[in-house]
Design a protein around this motif. Structure first.
Motif, PDB file in Angstrom:
ATOM      1  N   MET A 199      52.187  40.468  31.367  1.00 20.33           N
ATOM      2  CA  MET A 199      52.512  39.281  32.159  1.00 20.33           C
ATOM      3  C   MET A 199      52.801  38.079  31.273  1.00 20.33           C
ATOM      4  N   PHE A 200      52.402  38.155  30.010  1.00 17.27           N
ATOM      5  CA  PHE A 200      52.562  37.032  29.089  1.00 17.27           C
ATOM      6  C   PHE A 200      53.488  37.393  27.921  1.00 17.27           C
ATOM      7  N   GLY A 201      54.235  38.453  28.106  1.00 19.29           N
ATOM      8  CA  GLY A 201      55.263  38.773  27.129  1.00 19.29           C
ATOM      9  C   GLY A 201      54.974  39.919  26.201  1.00 19.29           C
ATOM     10  N   ALA A 202      53.863  40.633  26.373  1.00 19.15           N
ATOM     11  CA  ALA A 202      53.593  41.786  25.510  1.00 19.15           C
ATOM     12  C   ALA A 202      54.583  42.903  25.812  1.00 19.15           C
ATOM     13  N   MET A 203      55.075  43.528  24.763  1.00 21.75           N
ATOM     14  CA  MET A 203      55.939  44.691  24.954  1.00 21.75           C
ATOM     15  C   MET A 203      55.105  45.928  25.262  1.00 21.75           C
ATOM     16  N   GLY A 204      53.931  46.035  24.623  1.00 24.43           N
ATOM     17  CA  GLY A 204      53.024  47.136  24.933  1.00 24.43           C
ATOM     18  C   GLY A 204      53.529  48.497  24.522  1.00 24.43           C
ATOM     19  N   ASP A 205      54.462  48.543  23.559  1.00 20.99           N
ATOM     20  CA  ASP A 205      54.975  49.836  23.089  1.00 20.99           C
ATOM     21  C   ASP A 205      54.848  49.988  21.579  1.00 20.99           C
ATOM     22  N   GLY A 206      54.081  49.086  20.942  1.00 23.00           N
ATOM     23  CA  GLY A 206      53.880  49.146  19.501  1.00 23.00           C
ATOM     24  C   GLY A 206      55.040  48.626  18.684  1.00 23.00           C
ATOM     25  N   SER A 207      56.065  48.071  19.337  1.00 22.85           N
ATOM     26  CA  SER A 207      57.277  47.669  18.626  1.00 22.85           C
ATOM     27  C   SER A 207      57.269  46.220  18.176  1.00 22.85           C
ATOM     28  N   ALA A 208      56.389  45.395  18.763  1.00 14.52           N
ATOM     29  CA  ALA A 208      56.408  43.962  18.465  1.00 14.52           C
ATOM     30  C   ALA A 208      54.980  43.433  18.438  1.00 14.52           C
ATOM     31  N   ASP A 209      54.822  42.221  17.879  1.00 15.90           N
ATOM     32  CA  ASP A 209      53.506  41.601  17.795  1.00 15.90           C
ATOM     33  C   ASP A 209      53.079  41.122  19.183  1.00 15.90           C
ATOM     34  N   ASP A 210      52.017  41.712  19.721  1.00 22.27           N
ATOM     35  CA  ASP A 210      51.525  41.363  21.049  1.00 22.27           C
ATOM     36  C   ASP A 210      50.297  40.459  20.996  1.00 22.27           C
ATOM     37  N   SER A 211      49.937  39.954  19.822  1.00 20.29           N
ATOM     38  CA  SER A 211      48.710  39.161  19.679  1.00 20.29           C
ATOM     39  C   SER A 211      48.716  37.956  20.604  1.00 20.29           C
ATOM     40  N   ALA A 212      49.801  37.167  20.556  1.00 19.52           N
ATOM     41  CA  ALA A 212      49.857  35.943  21.355  1.00 19.52           C
ATOM     42  C   ALA A 212      49.770  36.256  22.841  1.00 19.52           C
ATOM     43  N   ALA A 213      50.458  37.300  23.274  1.00 20.79           N
ATOM     44  CA  ALA A 213      50.445  37.651  24.694  1.00 20.79           C
ATOM     45  C   ALA A 213      49.041  38.024  25.156  1.00 20.79           C
ATOM     46  N   ILE A 214      48.305  38.770  24.335  1.00 20.54           N
ATOM     47  CA  ILE A 214      46.933  39.148  24.708  1.00 20.54           C
ATOM     48  C   ILE A 214      46.053  37.904  24.787  1.00 20.54           C
ATOM     49  N   ASN A 215      46.192  37.007  23.825  1.00 22.80           N
ATOM     50  CA  ASN A 215      45.417  35.767  23.849  1.00 22.80           C
ATOM     51  C   ASN A 215      45.775  34.900  25.049  1.00 22.80           C
TER      52      ASN A 215
END
Length: 736
Positions: free
Chosen positions: A235-251
């Motif tokens: 919902m905050f922009g995570a790709m969730g496929d291991g292809s991109a940095d999802d740190s900010a989205a999780i935070n």
């Protein structure tokens, strides 16, 4: 040709009728109109025939008009049907160049309200792009009106393709709904995740953009996400496929859940991270008055993998490697539930750390953990007391240390009552679970701990320049000759504080199992002004079954008392171990080989041994030996004899005490005889004597003495111990 009310239909009017549903109703109406003309003509002919012969001409003209009208109706129907069947289709694909270009999906005609030219891929559908301003619109409104009230009505009232596009949509009224199709435009990224419902809300000064649930449009409006149960990183922009940095989205997701008091974030994807994830729960800030005190939150993630290209490198003092999951700096969180199914730290990150913060009364679970520095750390740098939490996992391997737990060292901070249960904690470089200073009352509830510490050794030290409790602690760098290593424990005095030959656990430069240590017996090892001589070295060994799986190194006896109830442990080392309860299986053959104090169970081919030390103090409650059993200090069973039924006394070396008095015999012809047994809390000190009693005195007829001197005074038997101060237990039996 086609006409209405006697007028020809223009091309524009034909386009307005191009929706098939509208065309059907239009054609039906036109046929009814023509039938009306035919009926009027027939009635006129009948009237004319009855009134005048000349009316025959009128009848003929009317019949011609009716025929012409019927032909025109047929031509209109055929023309309109051709307009539907001959239009461009989504099935075939097409290129549209203007609003006049319409395209058919088999049910409706559509026109494109976005930029031209618009290329439509063969086999696509209007829903692939979306509906509304800038996307597809239906020609005519009959279908629009019928579907507006259905669950699919969002496609007409408002749907946007991306979060970025949502920020450009200005609401018309409070509560206006809009549907976000996905966080990113699917056409650009291929991702259709992170969508959901939003409603329009008038802007307030307390509202801030959070990149997923609060979408600020301008100073007057923002869109607020409608949440049914929990937030997701997508919902905050995570790709969730291991292809991109999802740190900010999780935070962002954690922060939004915290602000909204939803307090729950769940993610089913594979999340690549390049920066830390901050865990938020109700916490207390001692500086800011009125800080949030709500408790309880949860974060569930499927797979987390650290991207080493964006992570700080491991420092020389590796225990300070940056961790992935952390509480807010200078704060403590409570009642948190972290659950990660699998995690790979890429050899550069620790998994969880409470440095400069604290986590209390929480359950932190990582199922499969690999390539980590420290799995869970709450030792150095702690400013709050941290404890009462439950750390669990299924399989933690190939790290540096599984769990590093305690206070700050040197008597500061606490990390008590931690519970650990890892089903398989093995092959970690410097150790499995390290309960260091101020880790009192912690527990290992189950699990198997084996093959840990193969990059470490245990040094027995003599000739210490000083033997203070904190002369050497975890993390201190020691040097011996050309080699150096980091202390993995404080000085451990074989389970008894201030013993003259302490043991120190230290790092080696490589895996030294059944190999040769970096250090040499007889060499001096130093830390600052402190120094000692290495008198013995113990490496991990598959031959001797020695590993550093659990280390308990609390400095004071009252602050230890850990409870170890593991399924299996390869090896335990520590300080003040006699204060702990240790019950776990191992593969040692005899009790003497068990390298811990507490409760150990071992056995050979024909016998079993229990080795139990007191929970508080430096003497046993029970000690089982091949020939005797000491029970609770006051009673002993030694060589088939029972000691202690006549009492117990504290004996001091060089001080004579009366240990037993005898009644006088009634007849000197028949003296009384007693066997007196004297035991002590020190196995090597004991006495046995045969006492003769007459009517006037007693005498020692036979005796077996070890560090004892016996004497008589009147009818009293006295003892003088000449070994060590000890508790004396005395019993006797009358022989005749």
């Amino acid at each position: 040709m086609a006409f209405t009310d006697g007028q020809l239909l223009t091309a524009a009017e034909l386009n307005d009728l191009a929706n098939k549903a509208d065309l059907d109703s239009a054609v039906t109406a036109k046929i009814d109109e023509i039938n009306g003309y035919s009926l009027s003509a027939a009635q006129s002919a009948d009237t004319a025939a009855s009134n005048s012969t000349s009316a025959q001409n009128a009848v003929t003209l009317a019949q011609q008009a009716a025929a012409e009208a019927e032909n025109s109706a047929n031509e209109t129907s055929a023309t309109l049907a051709a307009a539907i069947k001959g239009s461009k289709t989504f099935a075939d694909g097409a290129t549209l160049t203007s609003l006049l270009d319409q395209i058919n999906d088999g049910a409706n005609l559509y026109y494109w309200t976005g930029a031209y030219p618009k290329t439509v891929a063969a086999g696509s559908s209007p829903g692939d792009d979306g509906y509304g301003e800038g996307y597809w619109a239906v020609v005519g409104d009959s279908v629009f009106r019928s579907e507006l009230a259905t669950s699919e009505g969002f496609k007409y009232t408002g749907q946007v393709a991306s979060y970025a596009a949502l920020k450009q949509v200005v609401p018309s009224y409070a509560g206006q709904p809009i549907l976000l199709k996905s966080y990113y435009d699917k056409a650009a990224t291929g991702s259709a995740k992170g969508g959901g419902k939003f409603v329009a809300v008038p802007f307030q000064s307390t509202v801030t953009e959070d990149n997923g649930s609060v979408c600020v449009v301008n100073s007057s409006w923002y869109w607020k996400r409608v949440i049914d149960y929990y937030y997701t990183p997508e919902m905050f922009g995570a790709m969730g496929d291991g292809s991109a940095d999802d740190s900010a989205a999780i935070n962002y997701a954690i922060s939004a859940a915290f602000v909204a008091h939803t307090d729950q974030v769940r993610g089913d994807g594979i999340y690549s991270v390049k920066s830390q994830i901050t865990l938020l729960s109700g916490y207390h800030d001692p500086v800011v008055s009125g800080q949030e005190t709500r408790l309880g939150a949860s974060l569930y993630l499927n797979i987390v993998q650290v991207d080493p290209t964006g992570w700080p490198s491991v420092p020389d003092n590796w225990w300070n490697a940056q961790a992935v999951f952390v509480p807010p700096a200078n704060n403590e969180i409570e009642s948190y539930k972290l659950h990660v199914n699998a995690m790979d730290c890429a050899g550069v990150a620790s998994a969880i750390s409470t440095t400069n913060a604290a986590i209390n009364t929480s359950h932190l679970h990582i199922g499969f953990l690999r390539n980590f520095i420290i799995g869970y750390k709450d030792y150095l740098g702690q400013i709050f007391s941290s404890g009462m939490s439950y750390i669990s996992g299924e399989n933690w391997q190939d790290g540096y240390v599984g769990v590093l737990h305690g206070g700050t060292g040197n008597g500061g901070g606490n990390g008590e009552c931690l519970q650990v249960e890892i089903n398989w904690c093995a092959n970690n470089r410097y150790g499995g679970v390290l309960f260091l200073d101020r880790s009192q009352y912690s527990q290992i509830l189950g699990g198997t701990y084996d093959y840990n510490g193969q990059w470490a050794s245990s040094l027995t030290l003599t000739n210490l320049s000083s033997s203070g409790a904190y002369d050497v602690e975890f993390g201190d760098k020691l040097t011996s000759g050309t080699h150096s290593g980091y202390a993995l424990s404080s000085l451990m005095f074989n389970g008894v504080q201030n013993d003259s030959n302490p043991v120190l656990l230290i790092t080696e430069s490589a895996n030294k199992k059944d190999g040769t240590s970096d250090y040499t017996v007889g060499d001096t090892i130093t830390f600052g002004s402190w120094s000692a001589t290495i008198s013995a070295i113990a490496l991990t060994s598959a031959v001797n079954i020695n590993y550093f799986d659990i280390v308990i190194s609390n400095r004071t006896a009252d602050f230890s008392k850990c409870n170890i109830a593991a399924t299996y442990v390869g090896g335990i080392s520590g300080h003040n171990l006699f204060t702990n309860t240790i019950l776990c299986a191992n593969s040692y053959a005899v009790v003497d080989a068990i390298n811990w104090r507490g409760l150990g169970i071992a056995g050979g081919t024909t016998s079993s041994y229990w080795y139990l030390k007191h929970l508080y103090g430096n003497s046993p409650v029970f000690e089982f030996y091949p020939t005797n059993l000491i029970i609770d200090k006051d009673v002993q069973i030694r060589n088939n004899a029972f000691y202690g039924s006549k009492g117990s006394y504290n004996a001091v070396v060089g001080t004579e005490i009366t240990v037993m008095s005898f009644p006088a015999a009634t007849d000197d012809l028949y003296p009384d005889y007693y066997t007196v047994l004297i035991g002590t809390s020190i196995i090597s000190q004991y006495a046995k004597a045969l006492i003769r009693v007459t009517t006037t005195s007693i005498s020692i007829e036979e005796s077996t003495l070890a560090y004892f001197k016996l004497d008589v005074s009147g009818f009293n038997l006295t003892a003088n111990i000449n070994g060590s101060d000890a508790l004396i237990t005395v019993t006797s039996r009358r022989e005749m």
